[in-house]
Scaffold this motif. Structure first.
Motif, PDB file in Angstrom:
ATOM      1  N   LYS A  16       5.427  -1.830 -10.988  1.00  0.00           N
ATOM      2  CA  LYS A  16       3.961  -1.594 -10.886  1.00  0.00           C
ATOM      3  C   LYS A  16       3.497  -0.608  -9.758  1.00  0.00           C
ATOM      4  O   LYS A  16       4.286  -0.855  -8.523  1.00  0.00           O
ATOM      5  N   MET A  17       2.709   0.161 -10.005  1.00  0.00           N
ATOM      6  CA  MET A  17       2.360   0.976  -8.696  1.00  0.00           C
ATOM      7  C   MET A  17       0.827   0.366  -8.156  1.00  0.00           C
ATOM      8  O   MET A  17       0.148  -0.274  -8.808  1.00  0.00           O
ATOM      9  N   VAL A  18       1.334   0.192  -6.960  1.00  0.00           N
ATOM     10  CA  VAL A  18       0.405  -0.759  -6.141  1.00  0.00           C
ATOM     11  C   VAL A  18      -0.375   0.244  -5.229  1.00  0.00           C
ATOM     12  O   VAL A  18       0.113   1.089  -4.357  1.00  0.00           O
ATOM     13  N   ALA A  19      -1.710  -0.049  -5.094  1.00  0.00           N
ATOM     14  CA  ALA A  19      -2.542   0.580  -4.136  1.00  0.00           C
ATOM     15  C   ALA A  19      -3.212  -0.385  -3.166  1.00  0.00           C
ATOM     16  O   ALA A  19      -3.904  -1.296  -3.684  1.00  0.00           O
ATOM     17  N   ARG A  20      -2.691  -0.159  -2.054  1.00  0.00           N
ATOM     18  CA  ARG A  20      -3.765  -1.137  -0.990  1.00  0.00           C
ATOM     19  C   ARG A  20      -4.787  -0.315  -0.183  1.00  0.00           C
ATOM     20  O   ARG A  20      -4.366   0.649   0.392  1.00  0.00           O
ATOM     21  N   VAL A  21      -5.696  -0.803  -0.498  1.00  0.00           N
ATOM     22  CA  VAL A  21      -6.976  -0.028  -0.239  1.00  0.00           C
ATOM     23  C   VAL A  21      -7.857  -0.488   1.307  1.00  0.00           C
ATOM     24  O   VAL A  21      -8.078  -1.602   1.313  1.00  0.00           O
ATOM     25  N   HIS A  22      -7.872   0.395   2.156  1.00  0.00           N
ATOM     26  CA  HIS A  22      -8.309   0.126   3.417  1.00  0.00           C
ATOM     27  C   HIS A  22      -9.795   0.715   3.704  1.00  0.00           C
ATOM     28  O   HIS A  22     -10.010   1.865   2.932  1.00  0.00           O
ATOM     29  N   THR A  23     -10.543   0.165   4.389  1.00  0.00           N
ATOM     30  CA  THR A  23     -11.792   1.019   4.791  1.00  0.00           C
ATOM     31  C   THR A  23     -11.372   2.035   5.851  1.00  0.00           C
ATOM     32  O   THR A  23     -10.533   2.035   6.753  1.00  0.00           O
ATOM     33  N   GLY A  24     -12.261   2.993   5.717  1.00  0.00           N
ATOM     34  CA  GLY A  24     -12.361   4.124   6.579  1.00  0.00           C
ATOM     35  C   GLY A  24     -10.987   5.004   6.527  1.00  0.00           C
ATOM     36  O   GLY A  24     -10.508   5.336   5.507  1.00  0.00           O
ATOM     37  N   ASP A  25     -10.428   5.343   7.620  1.00  0.00           N
ATOM     38  CA  ASP A  25      -9.121   5.843   7.679  1.00  0.00           C
ATOM     39  C   ASP A  25      -8.057   4.789   7.999  1.00  0.00           C
ATOM     40  O   ASP A  25      -8.380   4.016   9.272  1.00  0.00           O
ATOM     41  N   PRO A  26      -7.028   4.556   7.410  1.00  0.00           N
ATOM     42  CA  PRO A  26      -6.070   3.789   7.992  1.00  0.00           C
ATOM     43  C   PRO A  26      -5.484   3.743   9.325  1.00  0.00           C
ATOM     44  O   PRO A  26      -4.856   2.810   9.817  1.00  0.00           O
ATOM     45  N   ALA A  27      -5.323   5.187   9.868  1.00  0.00           N
ATOM     46  CA  ALA A  27      -4.857   5.315  11.157  1.00  0.00           C
ATOM     47  C   ALA A  27      -5.398   4.866  12.103  1.00  0.00           C
ATOM     48  O   ALA A  27      -5.015   4.794  13.335  1.00  0.00           O
ATOM     49  N   VAL A  28      -6.809   4.426  11.994  1.00  0.00           N
ATOM     50  CA  VAL A  28      -7.758   4.130  13.169  1.00  0.00           C
ATOM     51  C   VAL A  28      -8.276   2.683  13.011  1.00  0.00           C
ATOM     52  O   VAL A  28      -8.961   2.297  12.126  1.00  0.00           O
ATOM     53  N   PHE A  29      -7.704   1.838  13.904  1.00  0.00           N
ATOM     54  CA  PHE A  29      -7.770   0.313  13.722  1.00  0.00           C
ATOM     55  C   PHE A  29      -7.714  -0.106  12.551  1.00  0.00           C
ATOM     56  O   PHE A  29      -8.458  -0.828  11.892  1.00  0.00           O
ATOM     57  N   GLY A  30      -6.501   0.309  11.777  1.00  0.00           N
ATOM     58  CA  GLY A  30      -6.540   0.084  10.350  1.00  0.00           C
ATOM     59  C   GLY A  30      -5.519  -1.151  10.060  1.00  0.00           C
ATOM     60  O   GLY A  30      -5.541  -1.647   9.011  1.00  0.00           O
ATOM     61  N   ALA A  31      -5.134  -1.600  11.144  1.00  0.00           N
ATOM     62  CA  ALA A  31      -4.153  -2.841  10.946  1.00  0.00           C
ATOM     63  C   ALA A  31      -2.833  -2.592  10.047  1.00  0.00           C
ATOM     64  O   ALA A  31      -2.710  -3.589   9.238  1.00  0.00           O
ATOM     65  N   ILE A  32      -2.368  -1.250   9.933  1.00  0.00           N
ATOM     66  CA  ILE A  32      -1.456  -1.289   8.795  1.00  0.00           C
ATOM     67  C   ILE A  32       0.057  -1.219   9.446  1.00  0.00           C
ATOM     68  O   ILE A  32       1.032  -1.502   8.604  1.00  0.00           O
ATOM     69  N   MET A  33       0.279  -1.038  10.837  1.00  0.00           N
ATOM     70  CA  MET A  33       1.611  -0.921  11.111  1.00  0.00           C
ATOM     71  C   MET A  33       2.339  -2.386  10.985  1.00  0.00           C
ATOM     72  O   MET A  33       3.694  -2.498  10.602  1.00  0.00           O
ATOM     73  N   GLU A  34       1.707  -3.433  10.984  1.00  0.00           N
ATOM     74  CA  GLU A  34       2.272  -4.686  10.696  1.00  0.00           C
ATOM     75  C   GLU A  34       2.467  -4.966   9.347  1.00  0.00           C
ATOM     76  O   GLU A  34       3.750  -5.697   9.100  1.00  0.00           O
ATOM     77  N   GLN A  35       1.851  -4.560   8.336  1.00  0.00           N
ATOM     78  CA  GLN A  35       2.283  -4.525   6.777  1.00  0.00           C
ATOM     79  C   GLN A  35       3.315  -3.492   6.658  1.00  0.00           C
ATOM     80  O   GLN A  35       4.286  -4.043   5.999  1.00  0.00           O
ATOM     81  N   ILE A  36       3.401  -2.617   7.261  1.00  0.00           N
ATOM     82  CA  ILE A  36       4.478  -1.494   6.952  1.00  0.00           C
ATOM     83  C   ILE A  36       6.017  -1.921   7.594  1.00  0.00           C
ATOM     84  O   ILE A  36       6.920  -1.816   7.226  1.00  0.00           O
ATOM     85  N   ALA A  37       5.631  -2.673   8.728  1.00  0.00           N
ATOM     86  CA  ALA A  37       6.827  -3.398   9.480  1.00  0.00           C
ATOM     87  C   ALA A  37       7.703  -4.381   8.334  1.00  0.00           C
ATOM     88  O   ALA A  37       8.956  -4.077   8.082  1.00  0.00           O
ATOM     89  N   LEU A  38       6.769  -4.966   7.681  1.00  0.00           N
ATOM     90  CA  LEU A  38       7.344  -6.010   6.701  1.00  0.00           C
ATOM     91  C   LEU A  38       7.848  -5.402   5.537  1.00  0.00           C
ATOM     92  O   LEU A  38       8.983  -5.770   4.986  1.00  0.00           O
ATOM     93  N   LEU A  39       7.055  -4.190   5.091  1.00  0.00           N
ATOM     94  CA  LEU A  39       7.612  -3.713   3.988  1.00  0.00           C
ATOM     95  C   LEU A  39       8.827  -2.797   4.118  1.00  0.00           C
ATOM     96  O   LEU A  39      10.001  -2.985   3.270  1.00  0.00           O
ATOM     97  N   LYS A  40       9.236  -2.361   5.195  1.00  0.00           N
ATOM     98  CA  LYS A  40      10.479  -1.856   5.638  1.00  0.00           C
ATOM     99  C   LYS A  40      11.526  -2.600   5.562  1.00  0.00           C
ATOM    100  O   LYS A  40      12.563  -2.533   5.025  1.00  0.00           O
ATOM    101  N   LYS A  41      11.316  -4.307   6.183  1.00  0.00           N
ATOM    102  CA  LYS A  41      12.170  -4.896   6.009  1.00  0.00           C
ATOM    103  C   LYS A  41      12.689  -5.314   4.427  1.00  0.00           C
ATOM    104  O   LYS A  41      13.879  -5.802   4.452  1.00  0.00           O
ATOM    105  N   GLU A  42      11.674  -5.344   3.656  1.00  0.00           N
ATOM    106  CA  GLU A  42      12.078  -5.592   2.224  1.00  0.00           C
ATOM    107  C   GLU A  42      12.510  -4.058   1.715  1.00  0.00           C
ATOM    108  O   GLU A  42      12.766  -4.489   0.328  1.00  0.00           O
ATOM    109  N   GLY A  43      12.660  -3.082   2.132  1.00  0.00           N
ATOM    110  CA  GLY A  43      13.087  -1.967   1.639  1.00  0.00           C
ATOM    111  C   GLY A  43      12.128  -1.253   0.719  1.00  0.00           C
ATOM    112  O   GLY A  43      12.405  -0.697  -0.138  1.00  0.00           O
TER     113      GLY A  43
END
Length: 260
Positions: free
Chosen positions: A75-102
């Motif tokens: 399935k195609m997944v969209a994770r939708v954040h407020t504003g811009d994800p790069a500024v106080f977006g709390a995305i890096m911890e999600q990305i770290a776990l996604l990378k572990k899962e390949g």
């Protein structure tokens, strides 16, 4: 590689998502969004059969497990954040776990609340001869800031400041700015819930910031912009003008005309 799309939804107005962000949202089979911050009217633009999931009540592992599971189902997944994800977006911890899962990812930028707030008050945050620097930061609260990024030290540059996540720390903000040598009459603009229907704008000064925010009951979802670029009368001061459109200024696309 399987991947998810991390989409910046913009500050609130559902029209302030990028064209690419909206297209991906409308194509997604699964939409996981920050329901405490993202406008429901935007999420309503997802396709009718999409699985819509709210993330405000989830912890990090729950969110990532869901995204990984759905992607692996094809399935195609969209994770939708407020504003811009790069500024106080709390995305890096999600990305770290996604990378572990390949699982890969693509970030789609969005309109940050800092720029939505500036637009709401008709301000330019960088004024020639006055300030050419904008610092995006927050006051130190429960979450510490690095030693070299204390607000009073950043404020020593006397440039424009944009303070995220600081509405409950106004007393500290005022103290730090005064300690950094800022004048009590320095202009401040507070924009609560920028671009939402109930947007609230408060123009004040450092001296009156705390009492004015208290009077308006502002304790969350507020951007604090401070500095002389926020002077509501700055437009009438001809001392501060960009060279870009000066008829005497030569640049790559236009030759300046000197006065005769």
């Amino acid at each position: 590689m399987d991947k998810i799309y991390i989409i910046g939804a913009g500050p609130g107005d559902p029209d302030l998502i990028t064209v690419k962000g909206l297209r991906l949202l409308q194509e997604a089979d699964v939409v996981l969004y920050t329901d405490s911050l993202v406008n429901e009217d935007l999420i309503a633009k997802a396709k009718p059969e999409a699985e819509i999931l709210k993330s405000a009540g989830m912890d990090l592992k729950e969110m990532v497990d869901i995204m990984v599971d759905r992607v692996r189902q094809g399935k195609m997944v969209a994770r939708v954040h407020t504003g811009d994800p790069a500024v106080f977006g709390a995305i890096m911890e999600q990305i770290a776990l996604l990378k572990k899962e390949g699982v890969g990812y693509e970030v789609i930028p969005g309109v940050s609340s800092v720029f939505a707030s500036a637009a709401a008050i008709g301000a330019e945050l960088t004024i020639p001869e006055l300030t050419q620097t904008l610092i995006l930061t927050r006051a130190e609260g429960r979450t510490p800031v690095p030693e070299l990024e204390k607000l009073k030290d950043l404020a020593a540059h006397h440039c424009t400041l944009a303070l995220f996540l600081s509405a409950t720390l106004v007393k500290k903000v005022v103290g730090d700015l005064l300690e950094a040598g800022w004048s009590e009459d320095t202009p401040v603009a507070v924009v609560q819930r920028a671009t939402w229907p109930d947007q609230l704008i408060v123009r004040t000064t450092i001296a009156n910031l705390e009492q004015d925010m208290r009077a308006h009951g502002i304790r969350s979802h507020a951007m604090i912009l401070a500095g002389w670029a926020l002077d509501p009368d700055i437009h009438s001061n001809e001392e501060y003008r960009s060279k870009l459109y000066d008829k005497e200024f030569t640049h790559r696309f236009r030759r300046g005309v000197k006065p005769s």
